[in-house]
Design a protein around this motif. Structure first.
Motif, PDB file in Angstrom:
ATOM      1  N   LEU B  19       0.557  -1.355   0.019  1.00 28.53           N
ATOM      2  CA  LEU B  19      -0.131  -0.017   0.032  1.00 28.53           C
ATOM      3  C   LEU B  19       0.975   1.360   0.106  1.00 28.53           C
ATOM      4  N   TYR B  20       1.907   1.199   0.889  1.00 25.32           N
ATOM      5  CA  TYR B  20       2.926   2.528   0.883  1.00 25.32           C
ATOM      6  C   TYR B  20       3.507   2.572  -0.386  1.00 25.32           C
ATOM      7  N   ALA B  21       3.931   1.425  -1.019  1.00 25.26           N
ATOM      8  CA  ALA B  21       4.630   1.505  -2.380  1.00 25.26           C
ATOM      9  C   ALA B  21       3.825   2.177  -3.377  1.00 25.26           C
ATOM     10  N   LEU B  22       2.407   1.863  -3.282  1.00 23.46           N
ATOM     11  CA  LEU B  22       1.606   2.508  -4.256  1.00 23.46           C
ATOM     12  C   LEU B  22       1.337   3.834  -4.020  1.00 23.46           C
ATOM     13  N   LEU B  23       1.168   4.229  -2.718  1.00 26.42           N
ATOM     14  CA  LEU B  23       0.812   5.582  -2.443  1.00 26.42           C
ATOM     15  C   LEU B  23       2.249   6.552  -2.690  1.00 26.42           C
ATOM     16  N   GLY B  24       3.314   6.035  -2.525  1.00 26.58           N
ATOM     17  CA  GLY B  24       4.564   6.522  -2.746  1.00 26.58           C
ATOM     18  C   GLY B  24       4.638   6.760  -4.280  1.00 26.58           C
ATOM     19  N   MET B  25       4.203   5.962  -5.117  1.00 22.82           N
ATOM     20  CA  MET B  25       4.276   6.137  -6.733  1.00 22.82           C
ATOM     21  C   MET B  25       3.260   7.322  -7.090  1.00 22.82           C
ATOM     22  N   LYS B  57      11.806  24.332  -5.212  1.00 25.42           N
ATOM     23  CA  LYS B  57      12.106  22.990  -4.982  1.00 25.42           C
ATOM     24  C   LYS B  57      11.023  22.067  -5.586  1.00 25.42           C
ATOM     25  N   PHE B  58      10.901  21.754  -6.781  1.00 29.19           N
ATOM     26  CA  PHE B  58       9.876  21.009  -7.523  1.00 29.19           C
ATOM     27  C   PHE B  58       9.483  19.546  -6.777  1.00 29.19           C
ATOM     28  N   PHE B  59      10.611  19.138  -6.085  1.00 28.92           N
ATOM     29  CA  PHE B  59      10.464  17.804  -5.575  1.00 28.92           C
ATOM     30  C   PHE B  59      10.155  17.663  -4.047  1.00 28.92           C
ATOM     31  N   SER B  60       9.704  18.898  -3.443  1.00 32.10           N
ATOM     32  CA  SER B  60       9.408  19.043  -2.204  1.00 32.10           C
ATOM     33  C   SER B  60       8.274  18.347  -1.566  1.00 32.10           C
ATOM     34  N   PRO B  61       7.161  18.025  -2.747  1.00 31.76           N
ATOM     35  CA  PRO B  61       6.072  17.265  -2.333  1.00 31.76           C
ATOM     36  C   PRO B  61       6.575  15.745  -1.648  1.00 31.76           C
ATOM     37  N   LEU B  62       7.674  15.429  -1.918  1.00 37.35           N
ATOM     38  CA  LEU B  62       8.017  13.938  -1.533  1.00 37.35           C
ATOM     39  C   LEU B  62       8.688  14.177  -0.010  1.00 37.35           C
ATOM     40  N   LYS B  63       8.766  15.467   0.605  1.00 37.09           N
ATOM     41  CA  LYS B  63       9.403  15.785   1.721  1.00 37.09           C
ATOM     42  C   LYS B  63       9.270  14.421   2.777  1.00 37.09           C
ATOM     43  N   PHE B  64       8.063  14.340   3.036  1.00 36.51           N
ATOM     44  CA  PHE B  64       7.705  13.406   4.156  1.00 36.51           C
ATOM     45  C   PHE B  64       7.453  12.106   3.847  1.00 36.51           C
ATOM     46  N   ILE B  65       7.149  11.907   2.653  1.00 36.19           N
ATOM     47  CA  ILE B  65       6.818  10.533   2.061  1.00 36.19           C
ATOM     48  C   ILE B  65       7.669   9.243   2.736  1.00 36.19           C
ATOM     49  N   PRO B  66       9.182   9.431   2.542  1.00 42.73           N
ATOM     50  CA  PRO B  66      10.065   8.516   3.120  1.00 42.73           C
ATOM     51  C   PRO B  66       9.692   8.265   4.660  1.00 42.73           C
ATOM     52  N   LEU B  67       9.602   9.416   5.282  1.00 41.35           N
ATOM     53  CA  LEU B  67       9.426   9.314   6.749  1.00 41.35           C
ATOM     54  C   LEU B  67       8.026   8.589   6.943  1.00 41.35           C
ATOM     55  N   ALA B  68       7.125   8.731   6.408  1.00 45.94           N
ATOM     56  CA  ALA B  68       5.740   7.978   6.559  1.00 45.94           C
ATOM     57  C   ALA B  68       5.998   6.494   6.357  1.00 45.94           C
ATOM     58  N   GLY B  69       6.876   6.422   5.602  1.00 46.28           N
ATOM     59  CA  GLY B  69       7.053   4.941   5.125  1.00 46.28           C
ATOM     60  C   GLY B  69       7.636   4.197   6.162  1.00 46.28           C
ATOM     61  N   VAL B 115      11.290  -0.247  -1.519  1.00 46.55           N
ATOM     62  CA  VAL B 115      10.170   0.860  -2.067  1.00 46.55           C
ATOM     63  C   VAL B 115      11.040   1.896  -2.431  1.00 46.55           C
ATOM     64  N   TYR B 116      11.890   2.300  -1.447  1.00 44.16           N
ATOM     65  CA  TYR B 116      12.495   3.542  -1.761  1.00 44.16           C
ATOM     66  C   TYR B 116      13.507   3.671  -3.040  1.00 44.16           C
ATOM     67  N   LEU B 117      14.030   2.636  -3.450  1.00 45.14           N
ATOM     68  CA  LEU B 117      14.658   2.306  -4.670  1.00 45.14           C
ATOM     69  C   LEU B 117      13.764   2.574  -5.896  1.00 45.14           C
ATOM     70  N   ILE B 118      12.464   2.054  -5.574  1.00 48.39           N
ATOM     71  CA  ILE B 118      11.473   1.993  -6.838  1.00 48.39           C
ATOM     72  C   ILE B 118      10.957   3.487  -6.955  1.00 48.39           C
ATOM     73  N   LEU B 119      10.968   4.172  -5.870  1.00 41.45           N
ATOM     74  CA  LEU B 119      10.361   5.570  -5.821  1.00 41.45           C
ATOM     75  C   LEU B 119      11.480   6.419  -6.366  1.00 41.45           C
ATOM     76  N   PHE B 147      15.076  10.502   2.502  1.00 47.19           N
ATOM     77  CA  PHE B 147      15.130   9.038   2.723  1.00 47.19           C
ATOM     78  C   PHE B 147      15.715   8.293   3.820  1.00 47.19           C
ATOM     79  N   LEU B 148      16.891   9.068   4.065  1.00 50.14           N
ATOM     80  CA  LEU B 148      17.764   8.613   5.227  1.00 50.14           C
ATOM     81  C   LEU B 148      16.823   8.736   6.515  1.00 50.14           C
ATOM     82  N   ALA B 149      15.891   9.606   6.605  1.00 47.31           N
ATOM     83  CA  ALA B 149      15.246   9.899   7.846  1.00 47.31           C
ATOM     84  C   ALA B 149      14.137   8.895   7.727  1.00 47.31           C
TER      85      ALA B 149
END
Lengths: 411, 222
Positions: B19-25, B57-69, B115-119, B147-149
């Motif tokens: 589920l997390y992988a799908l939400l991350g994608m 920072k166009f990538f900022s929507p990803l900020k808390f995605i790895p933390l949530a995972g 999952v992180y590598l996929i993202l 992602f380290l976070a």
């Protein structure tokens, strides 16, 4: 392995707390340090100093105080419009006619902070058309980089414009440019009076001026003295159109590059280091004022328009670590850790070791408290020695860390 | 037996991970949908200019995605073990307890890493359509600490969940609250460049922290 996991957790706790506790301390107790604002008066041939110590004080190096109107009258190049409104702008000063248009033309302000240089730098730039025949500059469709050649990448297609890339690379190659570029310096905005392209340093430390004129490359190498290397090149957009850039050398000298004849003019002043101190350069009809601002000091060097030294002034004041709150912080924390630095845009672990021996007294006291706790818990002292050592080295932070992760089972 | 151990871990986290992988994608998809929208309205050259010189920072929507995972996988994997102290059953298996814990931790880390590598691959792949490497690489430098976070959160949440004493759970939470923000300091794109290696080393070290809680659990600390 379990012991190791505990010490890793202590390390993590020390890292987090050594950042969080000093941060909380400074949020609670930091006091603003108001540095004086120093300007040169060509009227009095003296420095005018504006101090904010509760109330604003206008003074000079002799300690005389002035009203705001008197202060402004002594700085006609700064408060030109105010003096014009008051009808008190002098007709001439030191033999120069005080024409408001001329004053405006020769006025320039340049500021450079260490964090502007010690920061991630972009490697892709827009090359504007320098002679478009239009009043306003337009953002080009492509951006360039200089790696093994000069490449233009179209932003719409994200593809390299081969024809343009080959044309510019060929001219650069013919002019003796050694690929890749080590620094590309310009003003990459359409909000400037005109475009003068970029000053580019190549891998052999040669300086080139590159711009686009009617779609064609303009490349000119700048003659540099043997061995001269630059820390940073900062292009300017001054209305007098006399200089392309301020150039700061590795040996802490400051140069200006003249427009059209590409001559390097050196300010006769040493120890100009934009990586450590803020540099401000104010130009006016008569003088240049090069100010160096660091933590706890300001130095102002005045030169005439031919760069002959005129006057200089310096002043020091206590920095945060020398004030009461700084001394208490130094006694509380053997090391203050931070992820940010006022002189850098980079995030890193920045250590600030304590400047006082009181911190060791505080650490020893905490180590003694830990010793009492150990005795109270009837634990073997030998097993607890590393914890005591950690507290001695890291003080309050270590004390909290070893007690957050107690080792009561280890024997 | 080890296979069975890993299968047990997989049963616990499989739906959450998928589920997390799908939400991350979906998040990566949303990010580039926004890039597409913004480049259409701003012109690509102006959008590049905003990224390169105006700090966008166009990538900022990803900020808390790895933390949530990290949070999700840790809770899914370790919370069931604390219900009725089920982890004690695992400790009664004829295995070294530390090895068991490290196996659990290793499996969780591998799932998270996958999952992180996929993202990251998805991010880099789609970004290559819109931007040159001069924009993508600094973006990746800024993504690394996030992602380290995610990994650090996974390790610290596992530590907190398995800790048997509430008082110490609170103290560990306090440590996590001082450590995790180090990965999220606001700075310009690629500002983390000099510190990413150090943060990666600290994160790898943190991966064995679960042994501490496990040890306290085993010793019957209440």
């Amino acid at each position: 392995m379990v012991k190791l996991s505990r010490y890793i957790l202590i390390l993590i706790a020390i890292t987090g707390l050594a950042i969080a506790l000093p941060k909380l301390y400074w949020i609670a107790f930091a006091q603003p340090i108001k540095s004086p604002f120093v300007q040169y008066s060509a009227v009095d041939h003296d420095f005018m100093i504006l101090r904010n110590e509760g109330e604003t004080v206008f003074t000079n190096t002799k300690g005389e105080t002035f009203t705001r109107e008197e202060y402004e009258a002594r700085l006609p190049f700064v408060y030109t419009r105010q003096l014009l409104m008051n009808q008190t702008l002098p007709d001439s000063l030191n033999g120069e006619e005080m024409d408001p248009h001329q004053i405006s033309k020769y006025r320039s302000i340049f500021r450079l902070k260490p964090e502007d240089i010690r920061a991630p730098q972009p490697s892709l730039f827009p090359l504007f058309e320098s002679q478009s025949g239009r009043v306003n500059l337009e953002m080009p469709e492509d951006f360039f980089r200089i790696t093994w050649r000069m490449e233009f990448i179209n932003a719409q297609t994200n593809q390299i414009n081969e024809e343009k890339s080959r044309m510019f690379s060929a001219v650069l190659y013919k002019r003796g440019f050694q690929f890749p570029a080590t620094s590309i310096n310009g003003i990459p905005t359409t909000l400037k009076s005109c475009d003068e392209g970029y000053l580019v340093v190549d891998s052999a430390n040669q300086l080139f001026h590159i711009k686009m004129v009617e779609g064609k490359p303009f490349v000119r190498q700048v003659d540099l003295p043997e061995g001269l290397k630059f820390k940073t090149v900062q292009c300017t957009d001054n209305s007098d159109k006399l200089y392309y850039a301020y150039l700061f050398s590795e040996d802490k000298h400051l140069y200006m590059l003249t427009q059209y004849d590409y001559l390097l003019e050196r300010f006769p002043v040493d120890n100009i280091d934009p990586e450590k101190h803020e540099i401000r350069i104010y130009g006016d009809l008569l003088n240049f004022n090069v100010s160096v601002l660091g933590e706890g000091f300001v130095r102002s060097h005045i030169f005439d328009r031919n760069l002959n030294p005129v006057d200089e002034y310096s002043e020091n004041w206590p920095v945060q670590s020398q004030r009461k709150e700084g001394k208490i912080a130094a006694a509380l924390f053997p090391v203050q850790l931070s992820m940010t630095d006022p002189n850098s845009e980079f995030i890193n672990f920045y250590f600030q070791p304590s400047t006082t021996y009181y911190c060791f007294a505080a650490s020893l006291l905490l180590a003694f408290v830990q010793f009492i706790l150990i005795r109270k818990r009837k634990q073997k002292l030998l097993n607890q020695l590393p914890d005591i050592l950690i507290i001695c080295l890291t003080g309050i932070v270590g004390f909290l860390a070893v007690n957050f992760f107690p080792n009561k089972f280890f024997s | 037996m080890w296979k069975a151990m890993i299968y047990k871990e997989w049963l616990k986290i499989r739906w959450f991970t998928i589920l997390y992988a799908l939400l991350g994608m979906l998040a990566v998809g949303y990010l580039f949908l926004k890039v597409q929208h913004d480049t259409t309205f701003n012109q690509p050259n102006n959008y590049w200019n905003l990224i390169l010189f105006k700090g966008l920072k166009f990538f900022s929507p990803l900020k808390f995605i790895p933390l949530a995972g990290g949070l999700l996988v840790a809770v899914a994997q370790y919370f069931p073990e604390t219900v009725n102290k089920r982890i004690k059953l695992t400790f009664h298996l004829p295995f070294n307890e530390n090895k068991v814990l490290l196996c659990m931790m290793g499996f969780g880390s591998c799932c998270l890493l996958a999952v992180y590598l996929i993202l990251i691959t998805l991010f880099s792949g789609i970004a290559a359509f819109y931007f040159p490497s001069n924009i993508i690489l600094p973006a990746l430098v800024s993504l690394i600490p996030w992602f380290l976070a995610g990994f650090s959160t996974y390790y610290l949440v596992a530590l907190i969940v398995l800790e048997p004493v509430w008082k110490f759970r609170f103290l560990y939470l306090l440590v996590a609250a001082t450590f995790i923000p180090l990965f999220f300091i606001n700075g310009s794109t690629a500002a983390y460049q000099p510190v990413n290696i150090t943060l990666a080393v600290l994160t790898v070290l943190l991966s064995i922290s679960l042994l501490f809680s496990g040890y306290r659990f085993r010793k019957g600390e209440m």
